[in-house]
Design a protein around this motif. Structure first.
Motif, PDB file in Angstrom:
ATOM      1  N   ALA A  99     -22.236  -1.999  41.402  1.00 45.72           N
ATOM      2  CA  ALA A  99     -21.970  -2.858  42.567  1.00 45.72           C
ATOM      3  C   ALA A  99     -23.129  -3.803  42.836  1.00 45.72           C
ATOM      4  CB  ALA A  99     -21.679  -2.000  43.795  1.00 45.72           C
ATOM      5  N   ARG A 100     -24.329  -3.459  42.397  1.00 51.73           N
ATOM      6  CA  ARG A 100     -25.485  -4.343  42.574  1.00 51.73           C
ATOM      7  C   ARG A 100     -25.267  -5.682  41.881  1.00 51.73           C
ATOM      8  NH1 ARG A 100     -30.107  -2.050  39.792  1.00 51.73           N
ATOM      9  NH2 ARG A 100     -28.558  -1.049  38.441  1.00 51.73           N
ATOM     10  N   TYR A 101     -24.387  -5.687  40.856  1.00 56.36           N
ATOM     11  CA  TYR A 101     -24.108  -6.898  40.088  1.00 56.36           C
ATOM     12  C   TYR A 101     -22.689  -7.420  40.332  1.00 56.36           C
ATOM     13  CZ  TYR A 101     -28.301  -5.491  37.567  1.00 56.36           C
ATOM     14  OH  TYR A 101     -29.594  -5.125  37.239  1.00 56.36           O
ATOM     15  N   GLY A 102     -21.984  -6.811  41.273  1.00 57.51           N
ATOM     16  CA  GLY A 102     -20.626  -7.243  41.553  1.00 57.51           C
ATOM     17  C   GLY A 102     -19.630  -6.836  40.485  1.00 57.51           C
ATOM     18  N   VAL A 103     -19.962  -5.818  39.703  1.00 53.25           N
ATOM     19  CA  VAL A 103     -19.076  -5.345  38.643  1.00 53.25           C
ATOM     20  C   VAL A 103     -18.299  -4.136  39.154  1.00 53.25           C
ATOM     21  CG1 VAL A 103     -18.945  -4.383  36.310  1.00 53.25           C
ATOM     22  CG2 VAL A 103     -20.652  -6.144  36.849  1.00 53.25           C
ATOM     23  N   ARG A 104     -16.986  -4.206  39.017  1.00 57.55           N
ATOM     24  CA  ARG A 104     -16.140  -3.083  39.409  1.00 57.55           C
ATOM     25  C   ARG A 104     -15.967  -2.131  38.241  1.00 57.55           C
ATOM     26  NH1 ARG A 104     -11.083  -6.478  40.673  1.00 57.55           N
ATOM     27  NH2 ARG A 104     -12.040  -7.593  38.938  1.00 57.55           N
ATOM     28  N   VAL A 105     -15.854  -0.842  38.544  1.00 57.26           N
ATOM     29  CA  VAL A 105     -15.626   0.153  37.506  1.00 57.26           C
ATOM     30  C   VAL A 105     -14.326   0.889  37.789  1.00 57.26           C
ATOM     31  CG1 VAL A 105     -18.102   0.445  37.137  1.00 57.26           C
ATOM     32  CG2 VAL A 105     -16.892   2.016  38.660  1.00 57.26           C
ATOM     33  N   GLY A 106     -13.732   1.399  36.736  1.00 58.99           N
ATOM     34  CA  GLY A 106     -12.511   2.188  36.870  1.00 58.99           C
ATOM     35  C   GLY A 106     -12.620   3.440  36.030  1.00 58.99           C
ATOM     36  N   GLN A 107     -12.286   4.568  36.607  1.00 61.37           N
ATOM     37  CA  GLN A 107     -12.378   5.841  35.893  1.00 61.37           C
ATOM     38  C   GLN A 107     -11.134   6.070  35.042  1.00 61.37           C
ATOM     39  OE1 GLN A 107     -13.856   9.971  37.468  1.00 61.37           O
ATOM     40  NE2 GLN A 107     -11.679   9.828  37.927  1.00 61.37           N
ATOM     41  N   VAL A 108     -11.340   6.457  33.785  1.00 57.73           N
ATOM     42  CA  VAL A 108     -10.246   6.796  32.884  1.00 57.73           C
ATOM     43  C   VAL A 108     -10.584   8.124  32.226  1.00 57.73           C
ATOM     44  CG1 VAL A 108      -8.887   6.131  30.873  1.00 57.73           C
ATOM     45  CG2 VAL A 108      -9.741   4.368  32.438  1.00 57.73           C
ATOM     46  N   LEU A 109      -9.794   9.151  32.522  1.00 59.72           N
ATOM     47  CA  LEU A 109     -10.000  10.471  31.935  1.00 59.72           C
ATOM     48  C   LEU A 109      -8.919  10.727  30.900  1.00 59.72           C
ATOM     49  CD1 LEU A 109     -10.802  12.536  35.163  1.00 59.72           C
ATOM     50  CD2 LEU A 109     -12.406  11.512  33.539  1.00 59.72           C
ATOM     51  N   ASP A 113      -4.582  15.977  24.039  1.00 60.37           N
ATOM     52  CA  ASP A 113      -3.156  16.237  24.141  1.00 60.37           C
ATOM     53  C   ASP A 113      -2.407  14.986  24.576  1.00 60.37           C
ATOM     54  OD1 ASP A 113      -1.074  18.171  23.877  1.00 60.37           O
ATOM     55  OD2 ASP A 113      -0.877  18.213  26.051  1.00 60.37           O
ATOM     56  N   ASP A 114      -3.005  14.197  25.489  1.00 62.80           N
ATOM     57  CA  ASP A 114      -2.397  12.936  25.895  1.00 62.80           C
ATOM     58  C   ASP A 114      -2.268  11.993  24.704  1.00 62.80           C
ATOM     59  OD1 ASP A 114      -2.213  13.656  28.556  1.00 62.80           O
ATOM     60  OD2 ASP A 114      -4.158  12.799  29.067  1.00 62.80           O
ATOM     61  N   MET A 115      -3.323  11.917  23.916  1.00 67.95           N
ATOM     62  CA  MET A 115      -3.396  10.889  22.903  1.00 67.95           C
ATOM     63  C   MET A 115      -2.525  11.119  21.682  1.00 67.95           C
ATOM     64  SD  MET A 115      -5.149   8.511  24.126  1.00 67.95           S
ATOM     65  CE  MET A 115      -4.318   9.004  25.628  1.00 67.95           C
ATOM     66  N   MET A 116      -2.061  12.345  21.475  1.00 67.55           N
ATOM     67  CA  MET A 116      -1.229  12.569  20.300  1.00 67.55           C
ATOM     68  C   MET A 116       0.249  12.349  20.613  1.00 67.55           C
ATOM     69  SD  MET A 116      -1.469  16.677  19.956  1.00 67.55           S
ATOM     70  CE  MET A 116      -0.781  17.778  21.200  1.00 67.55           C
ATOM     71  N   ARG A 117       0.579  12.118  21.875  1.00 68.98           N
ATOM     72  CA  ARG A 117       1.959  11.810  22.256  1.00 68.98           C
ATOM     73  C   ARG A 117       2.125  10.296  22.291  1.00 68.98           C
ATOM     74  NH1 ARG A 117       3.934  16.992  21.787  1.00 68.98           N
ATOM     75  NH2 ARG A 117       2.551  18.440  22.873  1.00 68.98           N
ATOM     76  N   PRO A 138     -14.143  -0.064  32.387  1.00 67.65           N
ATOM     77  CA  PRO A 138     -13.653   1.316  32.378  1.00 67.65           C
ATOM     78  C   PRO A 138     -14.783   2.287  32.057  1.00 67.65           C
ATOM     79  CG  PRO A 138     -12.262  -0.127  31.040  1.00 67.65           C
ATOM     80  CD  PRO A 138     -13.518  -0.880  31.336  1.00 67.65           C
ATOM     81  N   VAL A 139     -14.848   3.375  32.813  1.00 70.84           N
ATOM     82  CA  VAL A 139     -15.769   4.473  32.521  1.00 70.84           C
ATOM     83  C   VAL A 139     -14.905   5.635  32.047  1.00 70.84           C
ATOM     84  CG1 VAL A 139     -17.494   6.062  33.428  1.00 70.84           C
ATOM     85  CG2 VAL A 139     -17.432   3.687  34.229  1.00 70.84           C
ATOM     86  N   VAL A 140     -14.998   5.930  30.760  1.00 73.71           N
ATOM     87  CA  VAL A 140     -14.113   6.889  30.107  1.00 73.71           C
ATOM     88  C   VAL A 140     -14.849   8.202  29.887  1.00 73.71           C
ATOM     89  CG1 VAL A 140     -12.733   7.364  28.042  1.00 73.71           C
ATOM     90  CG2 VAL A 140     -12.843   5.032  28.968  1.00 73.71           C
ATOM     91  N   ASN A 141     -14.138   9.290  30.090  1.00 65.72           N
ATOM     92  CA  ASN A 141     -14.667  10.610  29.779  1.00 65.72           C
ATOM     93  C   ASN A 141     -13.499  11.496  29.386  1.00 65.72           C
ATOM     94  OD1 ASN A 141     -16.398  12.782  29.468  1.00 65.72           O
ATOM     95  ND2 ASN A 141     -16.992  12.931  31.616  1.00 65.72           N
ATOM     96  N   GLU A 142     -13.805  12.565  28.671  1.00 61.43           N
ATOM     97  CA  GLU A 142     -12.763  13.557  28.425  1.00 61.43           C
ATOM     98  C   GLU A 142     -12.445  14.256  29.736  1.00 61.43           C
ATOM     99  OE1 GLU A 142     -11.466  17.157  25.452  1.00 61.43           O
ATOM    100  OE2 GLU A 142     -13.530  16.457  25.389  1.00 61.43           O
ATOM    101  N   ASN A 143     -11.182  14.568  29.931  1.00 58.68           N
ATOM    102  CA  ASN A 143     -10.776  15.242  31.155  1.00 58.68           C
ATOM    103  C   ASN A 143     -11.081  16.733  31.022  1.00 58.68           C
ATOM    104  OD1 ASN A 143      -9.667  16.078  33.537  1.00 58.68           O
ATOM    105  ND2 ASN A 143      -7.737  14.984  33.280  1.00 58.68           N
ATOM    106  N   ASP A 144     -12.352  17.084  31.170  1.00 60.12           N
ATOM    107  CA  ASP A 144     -12.782  18.464  30.991  1.00 60.12           C
ATOM    108  C   ASP A 144     -12.160  19.411  32.007  1.00 60.12           C
ATOM    109  OD1 ASP A 144     -14.736  18.323  28.786  1.00 60.12           O
ATOM    110  OD2 ASP A 144     -15.850  17.019  30.139  1.00 60.12           O
ATOM    111  N   THR A 145     -11.693  18.872  33.121  1.00 57.89           N
ATOM    112  CA  THR A 145     -11.124  19.729  34.159  1.00 57.89           C
ATOM    113  C   THR A 145      -9.850  20.422  33.692  1.00 57.89           C
ATOM    114  OG1 THR A 145     -12.059  18.327  35.885  1.00 57.89           O
ATOM    115  CG2 THR A 145     -10.268  19.778  36.533  1.00 57.89           C
ATOM    116  N   VAL A 146      -9.084  19.772  32.829  1.00 61.59           N
ATOM    117  CA  VAL A 146      -7.814  20.349  32.386  1.00 61.59           C
ATOM    118  C   VAL A 146      -7.766  20.637  30.891  1.00 61.59           C
ATOM    119  CG1 VAL A 146      -6.543  19.263  34.258  1.00 61.59           C
ATOM    120  CG2 VAL A 146      -6.743  18.074  32.063  1.00 61.59           C
ATOM    121  N   ALA A 147      -8.694  20.085  30.115  1.00 61.36           N
ATOM    122  CA  ALA A 147      -8.677  20.303  28.674  1.00 61.36           C
ATOM    123  C   ALA A 147      -8.983  21.761  28.359  1.00 61.36           C
ATOM    124  CB  ALA A 147      -9.704  19.402  27.988  1.00 61.36           C
TER     125      ALA A 147
END
Length: 374
Positions: A99-109, A113-117, A138-147
């Motif tokens: 936000a210091r640079y006016g850049v927006r981020v979006g979370q993508v988990l 299992d999602d990706m093979m469908r 986009p800020v991407v991470n593995e969805n460790d909460t459900v994986a």
């Protein structure tokens, strides 16, 4: 500037992966200064017009402090709890810093299992592309909460390589706490930086270290990720997070992995590298030749045995007569249905079981060859 690294400096779409150890303190909490230093570099490149996807580890590590844990938990349930707490901490820190640079981020988990469908794969691709079109990082991470252990990428290095192909990135930058790949332990005298890797032969005899304190990756996973990305035609730079600016500017720093120019189908890349077989189908030699040699669909007549408990649509490994896995595919039947089909032609099955059985076990479009068979 080396001519090959000009591709990094001029890339219009880049995936940058940063590991846990580059973002956290020794106690497992988010290091604000480290995050801000990385954001400074990425925001500057973003301002020049480059689209960036940030694949960021650190969710589990960021959750250790708030939960009062002193080390990374070994059991899956506590890892998932730490990820649940830490992911919010991590994204909040990125949101504030960008936000210091006016850049927006979006979370993508994402999960494997999602990706093979097919449908989820397309959705992930559309979402990431749309975020980039909107000027969002986009800020991407593995969805460790459900994986789970059975359905996970295993490390964000591999996830970053697959995302780079998913979005047709022009470069992948892997950032960690090691400044390059070396031909020996970099902590010992005489270790030499490997500046370039053209193929596996350049790594013959090179010993790769293990994982760090708070992450799951290591030099082994980074080299594997580089092979996935370069095999999809994406050049890779591996270096320390402290050298991110130089790496993105194409400087002769870290290790540069040359792409081999091939661009396999996106879904097949995910099937090969983002999934594990839920079971096995054992093929006779004729079926192996048809599937591997002639790239045909797998029919029931060529299968001799079935192992595992899987459902239609799951990935299964295909094994030759000697038991070696030669391919992987998305199966069209549940495991319990297949024994009755083995060794029988589709016409025979249609006449005795119904027209819905006059189809392949696995369609050729859903099969990826893992190794030649001879």
């Amino acid at each position: 500037m080396p001519a090959d690294r000009e591709a990094i400096r001029t890339a219009s779409r880049i995936v940058v992966k940063v590991g846990s150890s580059s973002l956290t303190t020794p106690h497992g909490t988010i290091d604000v200064d480290r995050v801000d230093a990385l954001v400074d570099v990425l925001a500057a490149r973003h301002a020049s017009g480059t689209q960036i996807v940030l694949v960021s580890s650190g969710a589990i590590a960021a959750g250790l402090g708030p939960l009062g844990l002193t080390s990374r938990p070994r059991d899956l349930a506590t890892q998932q709890a730490a990820a649940s707490v830490g992911q919010g901490v991590l994204v909040a820190r990125y949101t504030s810093s960008f936000a210091r640079y006016g850049v927006r981020v979006g979370q993508v988990l994402l999960t494997a299992d999602d990706m093979m469908r097919r449908s989820q794969h397309r959705n992930a691709q559309r979402t990431l592309n749309r975020l980039l079109e909107l000027g969002v990082m986009p800020v991407v991470n593995e969805n460790d909460t459900v994986a789970t252990d059975e359905i996970r990428f295993g490390d964000n290095d591999r996830l970053a390589a697959l995302v780079s192909h998913l979005i047709r990135a022009e470069a992948l930058v892997l950032l960690s706490d090691v400044d390059a790949l070396y031909d020996g332990d970099p902590r010992k005298p005489g270790a030499r930086r490997i500046a370039e890797v053209h193929g596996p032969e350049d790594l013959a005899g090179v010993e790769l270290g293990g994982s760090g304190r708070v992450g799951t990756g290591g030099m082994v996973t980074k080299v594997q990720a580089a092979r996935i990305a370069t095999g999809a035609g994406v050049p890779v730079v591996l270096t320390a997070a402290a050298h991110a600016a130089q790496a993105l500017n194409g400087a002769d720093i870290g290790t540069y992995f040359h792409p081999d120019g091939r661009h396999p189908g996106t879904r097949l890349l995910w099937l090969a590298h983002a999934t594990t077989g839920r079971g096995r189908l054992h093929l006779d030699s004729g079926a192996v030749e048809a599937v591997v040699g002639r790239r045909m669909s797998l029919l029931p007549a060529g299968v001799t045995a079935v192992e595992g408990d899987f459902a239609a649509g799951d990935p299964v490994d295909l094994c030759g007569p000697r038991g070696r896995v030669v391919a992987r595919g998305l199966v069209n039947f549940d495991a319990g249905e297949i024994p009755e089909l083995l060794g029988r032609s589709t016409k025979e099955l249609a006449s005795t079981l119904g027209p819905e059985y006059e189809r392949e076990l696995i369609h050729r479009d859903d099969i990826v060859i893992l190794e030649p068979y001879n």
